[in-house]
Design an enzyme around this catalytic site. Structure first.
Site, PDB file in Angstrom:
ATOM      1  N   GLU A  94     -10.492   0.881  -6.187  1.00 47.99           N
ATOM      2  CA  GLU A  94      -9.668   1.054  -7.388  1.00 47.99           C
ATOM      3  C   GLU A  94      -8.271   1.372  -6.881  1.00 47.99           C
ATOM      4  O   GLU A  94      -7.939   2.506  -6.586  1.00 47.99           O
ATOM      5  CB  GLU A  94     -10.220   2.186  -8.277  1.00 47.99           C
ATOM      6  CG  GLU A  94      -9.626   2.158  -9.676  1.00 47.99           C
ATOM      7  CD  GLU A  94      -8.174   2.589  -9.710  1.00 47.99           C
ATOM      8  OE1 GLU A  94      -7.291   1.695  -9.672  1.00 47.99           O
ATOM      9  OE2 GLU A  94      -7.920   3.783  -9.784  1.00 47.99           O
ATOM     10  N   GLU A 103       0.537  -0.057  -6.534  1.00 46.58           N
ATOM     11  CA  GLU A 103       0.057   0.972  -5.610  1.00 46.58           C
ATOM     12  C   GLU A 103      -0.327   0.387  -4.256  1.00 46.58           C
ATOM     13  O   GLU A 103      -1.018   1.026  -3.468  1.00 46.58           O
ATOM     14  CB  GLU A 103      -1.143   1.710  -6.216  1.00 46.58           C
ATOM     15  CG  GLU A 103      -0.770   2.575  -7.412  1.00 46.58           C
ATOM     16  CD  GLU A 103      -1.950   3.351  -7.963  1.00 46.58           C
ATOM     17  OE1 GLU A 103      -3.059   3.211  -7.401  1.00 46.58           O
ATOM     18  OE2 GLU A 103      -1.768   4.091  -8.931  1.00 46.58           O
TER      19      GLU A 103
END
Length: 651
Positions: A94, A103
């Site tokens: 994730e 990210e």
């Protein structure tokens, strides 16, 4: 062992050194992380922090099956002496943010496929797809461009025009992430269908190299292409039977079952320039990305399959997007707000007025000049605001009419003001260092510092300010502070306890700034003025104190107190940074869309599934400390004499 942390005080402009516990950074990071919000997301793949994961694994009886490696994945080694004995055949991750790749998902997947997993591994999630929709929206476009500002004067209508390089600037490079479901459909016109822009198969080798993907479409209606709305979905399995989406309600397959999230929202991208589109006339929307960012452009023709559309990532070159954030652009473009300043200024200005403006990158000096002020000075303490205002003044032929002083207001000298005494001290007030509503009280400190330069009978505008509060029940925002207990059958009380302990640290107990137009809530009490600040007087040497109670007039669960500032420009004209009007009979709130309000979550935060009941009043003690700029507050939820005290300290 204690440590010392430096901390800027936006109210006084000073830097303070505070003694903190050695675990300060660790605990304030946990307390402010909103990890609980992620655990409340029932669609999400759950990966807790490594230092809590070991204990959770042990408590749930999986110590012999799960090994926690407390490293970044790019530092993990494989082999007999490595962190993993062999390459994995399943990759579970994730790594996603609102923009999907922000990210570092692409370089992380790229490294994992090369070094950590087998060639034919399966990945969970299996695939992600980014979608886009082209729209025209004056409201959202106002977050990125400076509009012409109109004002009526004794000489007729005057128009403040933006500089050419500001009009041509592509804007800030960062994505604008918001709760798109809270933008009214009346605020934008859809110009295209929802377009699947590109997909990433995580079970295959992933590349972090820059790329672009185009989709041809025919506009649904004629208009001006300005904004691209974007979101993504992920398919957990190869067949796509298990799917998680961040789509807004109008693009969601089942709007009634939408999962509220604050960790994943939706993206607003601004085209470099607005472009006219004609219904039925084919165009190409192009999604560009590098290893961390996505951006969009509009092309008249579709690029060949192997042709690379070269477009640099948008970077501000006009200074405005470095000085003003998106809400600030919207605030400056708010014509109603400008009209109220003009109305207030018109009542205090005289032809021989000497005006000193003190705010960051404010256009009030231009308003004062057009309304007939003889001499106008504006203080700009940053090089960016100084450079930007010079451009704006030049574009409006005012470079010789308004004097810019590039220094901190406290350092003003009589020579800076050409030996003139100021008859009007003017501020919005707005300062780029402000995070919480009362940080703009820095204006009061500036007013005190320049007192020697004010003439007899000088007018200060705004003349006063007041701090207001209301008790609210959030529809969803409570989730970021609510304990989880169990998550998909896993006992995560250890995580809850760690966050609860972290909330005992000073920094984590401070107010959180939130733009409440994005987070619906109901007021349970009437709004209450808590403190008043008289800018006509100097900052007082002693604290300002207030205490009282707020009666809860509507049934509900008291999640938080919301605080904001109101600025009283004149006795007849007030501007609110919080509630714009009294709550409706059901408690519905209309919040200023250009400002963030301060939210104090009560602890514990009450889950809406809990039974109604509880306190009937909220008592408070509030104290403003002039020497430090701190505001200390204590809230007591009172339904019984021994109800617990909820204490918060803010700065």
């Amino acid at each position: 062992m204690k440590i010392f942390c430096s901390r800027a005080n936006p109210t006084t402009g000073s830097v303070e050194w505070l003694e903190e516990d050695e675990h300060y950074d660790y605990h304030q990071e946990i307390a402010r992380s909103s990890y609980a919000d992620m655990l409340h997301d029932k669609d999400r793949v759950f990966k807790p922090m490594a230092d809590a994961a070991v204990k959770i694994v042990e408590k749930n009886g999986f110590s012999d099956k799960i090994m926690v490696i407390n490293k970044h994945s790019t530092e993990v080694t494989v082999g007999p002496e490595g962190d993993m004995p062999c390459c994995a055949n399943i990759l579970v991750t994730e790594l996603f943010d609102t923009e999907l790749i922000g990210e570092g998902a692409l370089p992380s997947y790229e490294h994992a496929h090369r070094h950590l997993v087998e060639e034919n591994c399966e990945a969970v999630p299996h695939r992600a797809t980014i979608y886009a929709q082209l729209v025209e929206s004056r409201r959202m476009w106002s977050w990125n461009k400076l509009f012409p500002i109109h004002l009526q004067t004794s000489l007729g209508e005057q128009v403040i025009v933006p500089p050419v390089d500001l009009e041509n600037c592509p804007g800030a490079p960062s994505v604008c992430d918001i709760q798109l479901n809270q933008v009214s459909p009346a605020d934008f016109t859809v110009l295209s269908d929802v377009l699947p822009m590109f997909s990433i198969d995580f079970s295959k080798q992933v590349s972090s190299s820059a790329a672009c993907h185009s989709r041809q479409f025919e506009p649904l209606t004629s208009g001006r292409a300005q904004v691209v709305l974007s979101w993504w979905d992920i398919e957990m399995d190869p067949e796509g039977k298990i799917r998680c989406t961040t789509a807004p309600f109008w693009a969601h397959s089942d709007p009634e079952e939408m999962q509220w999230r604050d960790h994943w929202m939706q993206c607003v991208y601004f085209l470099p320039q607005e472009e006219p589109v004609v219904q039925g006339s084919a165009l190409c929307l192009v999604a560009h990305h590098d290893d961390y960012c996505v951006w969009y452009s509009l092309q008249r023709t579709s690029p060949e399959k192997n042709e690379r559309v070269h477009q640099m990532r948008p970077v501000c070159d006009c200074q405005a997007h470095l000085l003003w954030n998106r809400p600030r652009f919207g605030e400056i473009n708010d014509q109603d707000r400008t009209d109220r300043y003009i109305q207030a200024l018109s009542t205090v200005l005289k032809p021989d007025s000497v005006c000193l403006c003190v705010s960051d990158g404010s256009l009030l000096s231009v308003l004062a000049h057009h309304l007939g002020v003889e001499q106008v000075f504006t203080v700009e303490s940053s090089a960016a605001s100084h450079k930007l205002l010079r451009k704006i003044f030049k574009a409006n032929h005012l470079e010789d009419k308004i004097n810019i002083i590039e220094k901190r207001p406290e350092l003003l000298t009589s020579e800076d003001l050409k030996s003139r005494k100021v008859s009007l001290l003017l501020g919005e007030p707005f300062f780029t260092t402000s995070l919480l509503p009362w940080h703009n009280l820095y204006f009061w400190y500036v007013r005190t510092a320049v007192d020697q330069h004010l003439g007899p009978g000088a007018v200060v505008m705004p003349q006063a300010a007041s701090l207001h509060a209301v008790v609210v029940e959030f529809r969803d925002l409570w989730r970021i502070r609510s304990p989880c207990g169990d998550c998909e059958g896993f006992d995560v009380h250890i995580m809850d306890d760690m966050i609860k302990r972290a909330l005992d640290f000073r920094e984590s107990r401070e107010a959180e700034p939130h733009p409440l137009w994005e987070y619906p809530c109901r007021s349970l009490s009437e709004s209450r003025q808590i403190l008043a600040f008289d800018f006509r007087q100097l900052v007082p040497p002693r604290p300002l104190c207030a205490e009282g109670t707020m009666e809860l007039r509507r049934p509900g669960r008291s999640h938080a107190a919301v605080l904001w500032m109101e600025y009283h420009l004149t006795p007849e004209c007030t501007l609110s940074t919080g509630l714009l009007e009294p709550a409706d009979p059901e408690g519905g709130c209309c919040w200023n869309p250009h400002c963030k309000q301060a939210v104090y979550f009560f602890n514990p935060v009450l889950d809406p599934r809990a039974p109604l009941g509880g306190p009937q009043t909220v008592s408070y003690v509030v104290e403003f400390h002039p020497s430090t700029g701190d505001i200390t507050m204590e809230f007591r939820l009172t339904d019984t004499p021994d109800s617990p005290l909820l204490s918060n300290k803010v700065a």
